[in-house]
Structure formats: structure tokens, C-alpha cells
Design a protein around this motif. Structure first.
Motif, short mmCIF file in Angstrom:
data_model
loop_
_atom_site.label_atom_id
_atom_site.label_comp_id
_atom_site.label_asym_id
_atom_site.label_seq_id
_atom_site.Cartn_x
_atom_site.Cartn_y
_atom_site.Cartn_z
N ASP A 48 1.14 -1.44 -0.03
CA ASP A 48 0.34 -0.26 -0.40
C ASP A 48 0.85 1.40 -0.20
O ASP A 48 -0.07 2.10 -0.06
N ASP A 49 2.60 1.25 0.15
CA ASP A 49 3.08 1.94 0.37
C ASP A 49 2.88 2.87 -1.00
O ASP A 49 3.67 1.86 -1.94
N PRO A 50 2.95 3.91 -2.05
CA PRO A 50 3.44 4.77 -2.99
C PRO A 50 4.24 4.36 -3.25
O PRO A 50 4.55 3.94 -4.60
N ARG A 51 5.91 4.24 -2.38
CA ARG A 51 7.14 3.83 -2.71
C ARG A 51 7.18 2.82 -3.74
O ARG A 51 7.82 2.56 -4.68
N VAL A 52 6.76 1.98 -2.55
CA VAL A 52 6.64 0.43 -3.03
C VAL A 52 5.95 0.39 -4.28
O VAL A 52 6.16 -0.56 -5.47
N LYS A 53 4.61 0.43 -4.55
CA LYS A 53 3.85 0.50 -5.93
C LYS A 53 4.53 1.04 -6.81
O LYS A 53 4.64 0.65 -8.12
N ALA A 54 5.05 2.56 -7.29
CA ALA A 54 5.83 2.91 -8.35
C ALA A 54 7.26 2.04 -8.57
O ALA A 54 7.30 1.81 -10.05
#
Length: 73
Positions: A48-54
Motif C-alpha cells: 500500500d506504500d506508494p513508493r513500493v507501488k511505483a
């Protein structure tokens, strides 16, 4: 000094109760279903962390580009 048998019996019962409580706590912590649920929720929260998704999207795009380049060489 000799101890009273009733006192000894109470001490034994208290130790037995403490041991039973400790064993219950250990069995709850070592429950495989609970461990899996905890790990699953931990992984989900990481995704759910945006950095991980990116980062995952970037890796996915890079792999896709490399596969397409390899196919059309």
C-alpha cells in the motif's frame, strides 16, 4: 526452617497456574494461522506504500520492455 504443607500446596498451585498461562500465551503466538495472517497483513501494508507501488510498476515496465526487445531481435 520447615514450611507449612498448605503453603507449599498454594505455591505449587500458583506455579502450575503461571505455567498454564505461559503455555497458553506461547500457543497463541505460535499458531500457524495467526503467523500467516500477520505476515499477509504486513505484506499488504508494504504494497500500500506508494513508493513500493511505483518501484514495482517500474520493474514491471522494465521487464516488459526487455521481453519485447528480446522477442523482436
Amino acid at each position: 526452617m520447615a514450611r507449612d504443607p498448605d503453603t507449599i500446596q498454594r505455591d505449587i498451585e500458583q506455579a502450575r497456574d503461571a505455567l498454564a498461562s505461559t503455555l497458553d500465551q506461547l500457543s497463541e503466538k505460535a499458531d500457524p494461522k495467526k503467523l500467516v495472517d500477520d505476515a499477509t497483513s504486513s505484506v499488504k501494508s508494504k504494497f500500500d506504500d506508494p513508493r513500493v507501488k511505483a518501484a514495482l510498476i517500474g520493474v514491471g515496465v522494465l521487464v516488459a520492455v526487455l521481453v519485447v526487445r528480446r522477442l523482436f531481435r
